[in-house]
Design a protein around this motif. Structure first.
Motif, PDB file in Angstrom:
ATOM      1  N   PHE A  32       0.856  -1.189   0.000  1.00  0.00           N
ATOM      2  CA  PHE A  32       0.000   0.000   0.000  1.00  0.00           C
ATOM      3  C   PHE A  32       0.886   1.230   0.000  1.00  0.00           C
ATOM      4  O   PHE A  32       1.839   1.311   0.778  1.00  0.00           O
ATOM      5  N   THR A  66      -2.791  12.102  -2.208  1.00  0.00           N
ATOM      6  CA  THR A  66      -3.972  11.628  -1.481  1.00  0.00           C
ATOM      7  C   THR A  66      -4.365  12.628  -0.400  1.00  0.00           C
ATOM      8  O   THR A  66      -5.527  12.994  -0.260  1.00  0.00           O
ATOM      9  N   ASN A  89      -6.410   6.173   6.879  1.00  0.00           N
ATOM     10  CA  ASN A  89      -6.958   5.506   5.691  1.00  0.00           C
ATOM     11  C   ASN A  89      -6.385   4.104   5.529  1.00  0.00           C
ATOM     12  O   ASN A  89      -7.093   3.167   5.140  1.00  0.00           O
ATOM     13  N   PHE A  90      -5.105   3.958   5.821  1.00  0.00           N
ATOM     14  CA  PHE A  90      -4.455   2.653   5.719  1.00  0.00           C
ATOM     15  C   PHE A  90      -5.063   1.663   6.710  1.00  0.00           C
ATOM     16  O   PHE A  90      -5.379   0.516   6.352  1.00  0.00           O
ATOM     17  N   LYS A 112      -7.966   1.687   8.067  1.00  0.00           N
ATOM     18  CA  LYS A 112      -9.346   1.385   7.689  1.00  0.00           C
ATOM     19  C   LYS A 112      -9.404   0.423   6.504  1.00  0.00           C
ATOM     20  O   LYS A 112     -10.177  -0.532   6.513  1.00  0.00           O
ATOM     21  N   LYS A 113      -8.572   0.659   5.492  1.00  0.00           N
ATOM     22  CA  LYS A 113      -8.597  -0.159   4.275  1.00  0.00           C
ATOM     23  C   LYS A 113      -8.285  -1.618   4.564  1.00  0.00           C
ATOM     24  O   LYS A 113      -8.904  -2.529   3.995  1.00  0.00           O
ATOM     25  N   PHE A 114      -7.345  -1.865   5.457  1.00  0.00           N
ATOM     26  CA  PHE A 114      -6.940  -3.238   5.736  1.00  0.00           C
ATOM     27  C   PHE A 114      -7.512  -3.777   7.047  1.00  0.00           C
ATOM     28  O   PHE A 114      -7.135  -4.870   7.481  1.00  0.00           O
ATOM     29  N   SER A 115      -8.430  -3.015   7.660  1.00  0.00           N
ATOM     30  CA  SER A 115      -9.109  -3.451   8.898  1.00  0.00           C
ATOM     31  C   SER A 115      -8.105  -3.920   9.954  1.00  0.00           C
ATOM     32  O   SER A 115      -8.256  -4.987  10.558  1.00  0.00           O
TER      33      SER A 115
END
Length: 209
Positions: free
Chosen positions: A126, A132, A142-143, A145-148
Protein backbone atom coordinates in the motif's frame (compact mmCIF):
# COMPACT_ATOMS: atom_id res chain seq x y z
CA UNK A 1 -0.06 -10.05 23.17
CA UNK A 2 -1.22 -8.92 19.72
CA UNK A 3 1.40 -9.61 17.07
CA UNK A 4 2.54 -6.98 14.59
CA UNK A 5 1.00 -7.59 11.17
CA UNK A 6 1.92 -4.40 9.30
CA UNK A 7 4.80 -1.92 9.18
CA UNK A 8 4.26 1.64 7.91
CA UNK A 9 7.35 3.32 6.48
CA UNK A 10 8.03 6.97 5.88
CA UNK A 11 10.01 7.58 2.68
CA UNK A 12 12.32 10.61 2.79
CA UNK A 13 14.86 10.32 5.58
CA UNK A 14 14.04 6.68 6.36
CA UNK A 15 14.47 4.83 3.07
CA UNK A 16 15.82 7.61 0.86
CA UNK A 17 18.69 9.93 1.78
CA UNK A 18 17.17 13.11 0.37
CA UNK A 19 17.79 15.82 2.97
CA UNK A 20 20.36 17.65 0.85
CA UNK A 21 18.01 17.62 -2.16
CA UNK A 22 14.98 18.78 -0.19
CA UNK A 23 16.96 21.57 1.48
CA UNK A 24 18.25 22.65 -1.94
CA UNK A 25 14.68 22.74 -3.30
CA UNK A 26 13.51 24.71 -0.25
CA UNK A 27 16.15 27.39 -0.91
CA UNK A 28 15.17 27.52 -4.58
CA UNK A 29 11.51 27.95 -3.67
CA UNK A 30 12.34 30.68 -1.13
CA UNK A 31 14.17 32.58 -3.84
CA UNK A 32 11.43 32.08 -6.44
CA UNK A 33 8.57 33.09 -4.12
CA UNK A 34 10.57 35.81 -2.34
CA UNK A 35 10.08 34.13 1.04
CA UNK A 36 12.38 35.40 3.78
CA UNK A 37 13.52 32.43 5.86
CA UNK A 38 16.80 31.23 7.42
CA UNK A 39 18.90 29.30 4.93
CA UNK A 40 20.51 26.85 7.35
CA UNK A 41 19.77 23.14 7.26
CA UNK A 42 19.08 23.36 11.01
CA UNK A 43 16.14 25.67 10.33
CA UNK A 44 14.90 23.49 7.48
CA UNK A 45 15.01 20.41 9.70
CA UNK A 46 12.95 22.26 12.32
CA UNK A 47 10.04 22.58 9.87
CA UNK A 48 9.44 18.86 10.37
CA UNK A 49 8.45 19.35 14.00
CA UNK A 50 4.94 19.81 12.59
CA UNK A 51 3.12 19.30 9.32
CA UNK A 52 5.63 20.45 6.69
CA UNK A 53 2.91 21.90 4.45
CA UNK A 54 1.41 23.96 7.28
CA UNK A 55 4.88 25.19 8.28
CA UNK A 56 5.58 26.27 4.69
CA UNK A 57 2.29 28.17 4.54
CA UNK A 58 3.17 30.05 7.73
CA UNK A 59 6.41 31.16 6.10
CA UNK A 60 4.42 32.69 3.28
CA UNK A 61 4.51 30.05 0.55
CA UNK A 62 1.53 29.86 -1.79
CA UNK A 63 0.62 26.33 -2.88
CA UNK A 64 -1.27 27.18 -6.10
CA UNK A 65 1.44 25.69 -8.31
CA UNK A 66 4.09 24.86 -5.73
CA UNK A 67 3.41 21.11 -5.80
CA UNK A 68 4.13 20.91 -9.51
CA UNK A 69 7.29 23.03 -9.23
CA UNK A 70 8.55 20.84 -6.39
CA UNK A 71 8.02 17.70 -8.50
CA UNK A 72 9.91 19.25 -11.42
CA UNK A 73 12.87 20.28 -9.26
CA UNK A 74 12.95 16.90 -7.51
CA UNK A 75 12.96 15.00 -10.80
CA UNK A 76 15.60 17.29 -12.29
CA UNK A 77 18.00 16.83 -9.37
CA UNK A 78 16.95 13.35 -8.27
CA UNK A 79 20.52 12.05 -8.57
CA UNK A 80 21.32 14.05 -5.42
CA UNK A 81 19.50 11.47 -3.32
CA UNK A 82 20.05 7.72 -2.89
CA UNK A 83 18.67 4.83 -0.91
CA UNK A 84 20.25 4.50 2.54
CA UNK A 85 22.82 1.66 2.73
CA UNK A 86 21.25 -1.46 4.20
CA UNK A 87 17.63 -0.42 3.69
CA UNK A 88 16.87 -2.58 0.66
CA UNK A 89 17.66 -5.93 2.35
CA UNK A 90 15.76 -4.81 5.45
CA UNK A 91 12.66 -4.14 3.36
CA UNK A 92 13.01 -7.50 1.61
CA UNK A 93 13.24 -9.33 4.94
CA UNK A 94 10.25 -7.55 6.43
CA UNK A 95 8.23 -8.12 3.26
CA UNK A 96 8.32 -11.87 3.85
CA UNK A 97 6.61 -11.60 7.22
CA UNK A 98 4.59 -8.38 7.35
CA UNK A 99 2.31 -6.24 5.24
CA UNK A 100 4.33 -3.15 4.29
CA UNK A 101 2.91 0.31 3.68
CA UNK A 102 4.62 3.45 2.44
CA UNK A 103 3.05 6.71 3.61
CA UNK A 104 4.90 9.85 2.60
CA UNK A 105 4.54 13.60 2.18
CA UNK A 106 6.41 13.28 -1.10
CA UNK A 107 4.76 12.79 -4.50
CA UNK A 108 3.93 9.67 -6.49
CA UNK A 109 6.20 10.46 -9.46
CA UNK A 110 9.22 10.78 -7.15
CA UNK A 111 8.42 7.61 -5.24
CA UNK A 112 7.82 5.69 -8.48
CA UNK A 113 11.19 6.83 -9.83
CA UNK A 114 13.03 5.45 -6.80
CA UNK A 115 11.08 2.21 -6.68
CA UNK A 116 11.98 1.57 -10.31
CA UNK A 117 15.62 2.65 -9.89
CA UNK A 118 16.25 0.42 -6.88
CA UNK A 119 14.05 -2.47 -8.05
CA UNK A 120 11.62 -2.29 -5.13
CA UNK A 121 8.53 -3.15 -7.18
CA UNK A 122 6.08 -5.24 -5.18
CA UNK A 123 7.71 -4.56 -1.81
CA UNK A 124 4.91 -2.30 -0.57
CA UNK A 125 1.34 -3.54 -0.31
CA UNK A 126 0.00 0.00 0.00
CA UNK A 127 1.40 3.41 -0.97
CA UNK A 128 -0.10 6.79 -0.06
CA UNK A 129 1.54 10.05 -1.14
CA UNK A 130 0.87 13.79 -0.93
CA UNK A 131 -1.61 13.50 -3.82
CA UNK A 132 -3.97 11.63 -1.48
CA UNK A 133 -3.63 14.04 1.43
CA UNK A 134 -1.16 16.56 2.85
CA UNK A 135 -1.92 15.06 6.26
CA UNK A 136 0.13 12.02 7.22
CA UNK A 137 -2.24 11.49 10.12
CA UNK A 138 -5.17 11.10 7.70
CA UNK A 139 -3.21 8.84 5.37
CA UNK A 140 -2.33 6.50 8.25
CA UNK A 141 -5.98 6.46 9.27
CA UNK A 142 -6.96 5.51 5.69
CA UNK A 143 -4.45 2.65 5.72
CA UNK A 144 -5.79 1.22 8.98
CA UNK A 145 -9.35 1.38 7.69
CA UNK A 146 -8.60 -0.16 4.27
CA UNK A 147 -6.94 -3.24 5.74
CA UNK A 148 -9.11 -3.45 8.90
CA UNK A 149 -6.04 -3.46 11.12
CA UNK A 150 -6.09 -2.99 14.86
CA UNK A 151 -3.80 -0.31 16.27
CA UNK A 152 -1.86 -2.96 18.18
CA UNK A 153 -1.09 -4.78 14.92
CA UNK A 154 0.74 -1.86 13.29
CA UNK A 155 4.01 -0.06 13.94
CA UNK A 156 5.30 2.98 12.07
CA UNK A 157 8.84 4.00 11.16
CA UNK A 158 9.71 7.68 10.73
CA UNK A 159 12.53 10.18 11.11
CA UNK A 160 10.77 13.36 12.29
CA UNK A 161 8.74 14.76 15.16
CA UNK A 162 5.90 15.13 12.65
CA UNK A 163 5.95 11.35 12.13
CA UNK A 164 5.79 10.77 15.88
CA UNK A 165 2.79 13.07 16.23
CA UNK A 166 0.93 11.49 13.29
CA UNK A 167 1.48 8.01 14.73
CA UNK A 168 0.45 9.05 18.23
CA UNK A 169 -2.81 10.57 16.95
CA UNK A 170 -3.66 7.21 15.42
CA UNK A 171 -2.72 5.31 18.56
CA UNK A 172 0.28 3.59 16.94
CA UNK A 173 3.74 2.85 18.25
CA UNK A 174 6.66 4.31 16.31
CA UNK A 175 10.31 3.56 15.70
CA UNK A 176 12.22 6.81 15.15
CA UNK A 177 15.32 6.54 12.96
CA UNK A 178 18.35 8.72 13.67
CA UNK A 179 19.79 8.78 10.12
CA UNK A 180 17.10 11.06 8.67
CA UNK A 181 15.96 14.67 8.76
CA UNK A 182 16.07 15.27 12.52
CA UNK A 183 18.72 14.56 15.12
CA UNK A 184 18.42 11.94 17.84
CA UNK A 185 18.12 14.47 20.68
CA UNK A 186 15.20 16.23 18.98
CA UNK A 187 13.42 12.91 18.43
CA UNK A 188 13.96 11.72 22.00
CA UNK A 189 12.29 14.84 23.36
CA UNK A 190 9.16 13.90 21.37
CA UNK A 191 9.19 10.49 23.11
CA UNK A 192 9.01 7.85 20.37
CA UNK A 193 8.49 4.27 21.52
CA UNK A 194 11.80 3.09 20.07
CA UNK A 195 14.97 4.53 18.54
CA UNK A 196 16.80 2.88 15.64
CA UNK A 197 20.41 3.99 15.15
CA UNK A 198 20.93 1.84 12.06
CA UNK A 199 18.60 -0.02 9.66
CA UNK A 200 19.33 -3.40 11.26
CA UNK A 201 17.81 -2.11 14.51
CA UNK A 202 14.39 -2.06 12.83
CA UNK A 203 14.46 -5.85 12.44
CA UNK A 204 15.60 -6.33 16.04
CA UNK A 205 12.94 -4.02 17.52
CA UNK A 206 10.02 -5.46 15.57
CA UNK A 207 11.22 -9.00 16.26
CA UNK A 208 10.93 -8.36 19.99
CA UNK A 209 7.32 -7.14 19.86
Amino acid sequence: MTKIKAVVFDWNGVIVDSLALDHFIFLQECKRDDVKAPKSSVFYRSLFNGNIFECMKKLGFVFDDMDEKYKQLYQKHISMSKIFPGMKPILRRLQKKYKLALITSNYKCNVDSFIKKYKLEGVFDFILTAETSHSKEDNIKNFLKKFSLKKEEVITIGDTVMDIKASRKNGLKIISTTWGYQHKNILIKAKPDFIAKKPEDIIKIIGCL
